[in-house]
Design a protein around this motif. Structure first.
Motif, PDB file in Angstrom:
ATOM      1  N   PRO A 139       0.824  -1.207   0.000  1.00 38.87           N
ATOM      2  CA  PRO A 139       0.000   0.000   0.000  1.00 38.87           C
ATOM      3  C   PRO A 139       0.865   1.266   0.000  1.00 38.87           C
ATOM      4  O   PRO A 139       2.001   1.266   0.483  1.00 38.87           O
ATOM      5  CB  PRO A 139      -0.809  -0.106   1.295  1.00 38.87           C
ATOM      6  N   GLU A 140       0.296   2.357  -0.541  1.00 37.89           N
ATOM      7  CA  GLU A 140       1.020   3.629  -0.622  1.00 37.89           C
ATOM      8  C   GLU A 140       1.442   4.131   0.754  1.00 37.89           C
ATOM      9  O   GLU A 140       2.485   4.757   0.903  1.00 37.89           O
ATOM     10  CB  GLU A 140       0.156   4.675  -1.336  1.00 37.89           C
ATOM     11  N   ASP A 141       0.611   3.860   1.794  1.00 37.98           N
ATOM     12  CA  ASP A 141       0.952   4.297   3.148  1.00 37.98           C
ATOM     13  C   ASP A 141       2.298   3.720   3.589  1.00 37.98           C
ATOM     14  O   ASP A 141       3.054   4.380   4.304  1.00 37.98           O
ATOM     15  CB  ASP A 141      -0.125   3.849   4.151  1.00 37.98           C
ATOM     16  N   PHE A 142       2.599   2.507   3.183  1.00 34.97           N
ATOM     17  CA  PHE A 142       3.866   1.880   3.541  1.00 34.97           C
ATOM     18  C   PHE A 142       5.038   2.704   3.019  1.00 34.97           C
ATOM     19  O   PHE A 142       5.994   2.991   3.730  1.00 34.97           O
ATOM     20  CB  PHE A 142       3.935   0.455   2.988  1.00 34.97           C
ATOM     21  N   TYR A 143       4.946   3.101   1.733  1.00 31.54           N
ATOM     22  CA  TYR A 143       6.038   3.859   1.127  1.00 31.54           C
ATOM     23  C   TYR A 143       6.174   5.243   1.757  1.00 31.54           C
ATOM     24  O   TYR A 143       7.278   5.732   1.964  1.00 31.54           O
ATOM     25  CB  TYR A 143       5.830   3.967  -0.388  1.00 31.54           C
ATOM     26  N   ARG A 144       5.039   5.884   2.099  1.00 32.58           N
ATOM     27  CA  ARG A 144       5.096   7.190   2.752  1.00 32.58           C
ATOM     28  C   ARG A 144       5.742   7.073   4.134  1.00 32.58           C
ATOM     29  O   ARG A 144       6.584   7.893   4.508  1.00 32.58           O
ATOM     30  CB  ARG A 144       3.692   7.787   2.872  1.00 32.58           C
ATOM     31  N   THR A 145       5.364   6.039   4.881  1.00 29.61           N
ATOM     32  CA  THR A 145       5.949   5.830   6.202  1.00 29.61           C
ATOM     33  C   THR A 145       7.446   5.544   6.086  1.00 29.61           C
ATOM     34  O   THR A 145       8.256   6.087   6.845  1.00 29.61           O
ATOM     35  CB  THR A 145       5.248   4.657   6.921  1.00 29.61           C
ATOM     36  N   LEU A 146       7.816   4.710   5.135  1.00 34.14           N
ATOM     37  CA  LEU A 146       9.224   4.384   4.913  1.00 34.14           C
ATOM     38  C   LEU A 146      10.012   5.633   4.548  1.00 34.14           C
ATOM     39  O   LEU A 146      11.108   5.864   5.070  1.00 34.14           O
ATOM     40  CB  LEU A 146       9.354   3.326   3.809  1.00 34.14           C
TER      41      LEU A 146
END
Length: 170
Positions: A139-146
């Motif tokens: 999910p996009e949230d994963f990449y933003r958090t990373l």
């Protein structure tokens, strides 16, 4: 005193069936397990001490043996171990003894340090019926958090380095 010595074994619950086709009830399962686990601990001594296989087998076998020695009732053994019925544990212990003998025969830990394994690459297409186990997109949230974590760590590291540099100069 008489009831404890004679009556307790007579009053113990008797398992009628395992409920598993082809797996018969073992009336003296505790004694069989203790014997099998003791044999396993003796047999595994032939495997080198630093091998992960030996460490794992010794660890879970000692634990299971201790539970079998502490508990008198097959139900208590099953409950404490949480690994199925005592009859299933007997089959597992027998299989482990067989595997130990095979592992000693195969000697997988006897590979020399300088051994090089030949890698054969094959460009043949994978048949359609063979699953490729490719995970779906994250999910996009994963990449933003990373991205946030990476940017935070970049800002914190130089600050920490300058504080240690100033301490070293003093």
């Amino acid at each position: 005193m008489f009831l404890r010595a004679i009556g307790r074994p007579l009053l113990a619950k008797v398992k009628q069936t395992t409920g598993i086709v082809g797996l018969d009830v073992v009336p003296n399962a505790r004694a069989v397990l203790i014997d099998l686990y003791s044999k396993t601990l003796k047999e595994i001594q032939a495997v080198p001490e630093d091998e992960g296989y030996r460490k794992a087998v010794e660890s879970f076998t000692r634990h299971r043996l201790n539970v079998c020695k502490e508990e008198e009732d097959w139900e208590a053994i099953e409950k404490r171990l949480g690994c199925g019925q005592v009859e299933e544990l007997i089959e597992e212990a027998q299989d482990e003894l067989t595997l130990i003998a095979k592992m000693i025969e195969w000697d997988p830990w006897g590979v020399p340090d300088d051994y090089e394994c030949e890698v054969i690459e094959n460009d043949a297409p994978i048949p359609k019926h063979v699953p490729q186990h490719r995970p779906g997109p994250l999910p996009e949230d994963f990449y933003r958090t990373l991205e946030g974590l990476i940017s935070e760590s970049k800002t914190k590291i130089p600050a920490a380095a300058t504080s240690t540099d100033s301490q070293l100069k003093e």
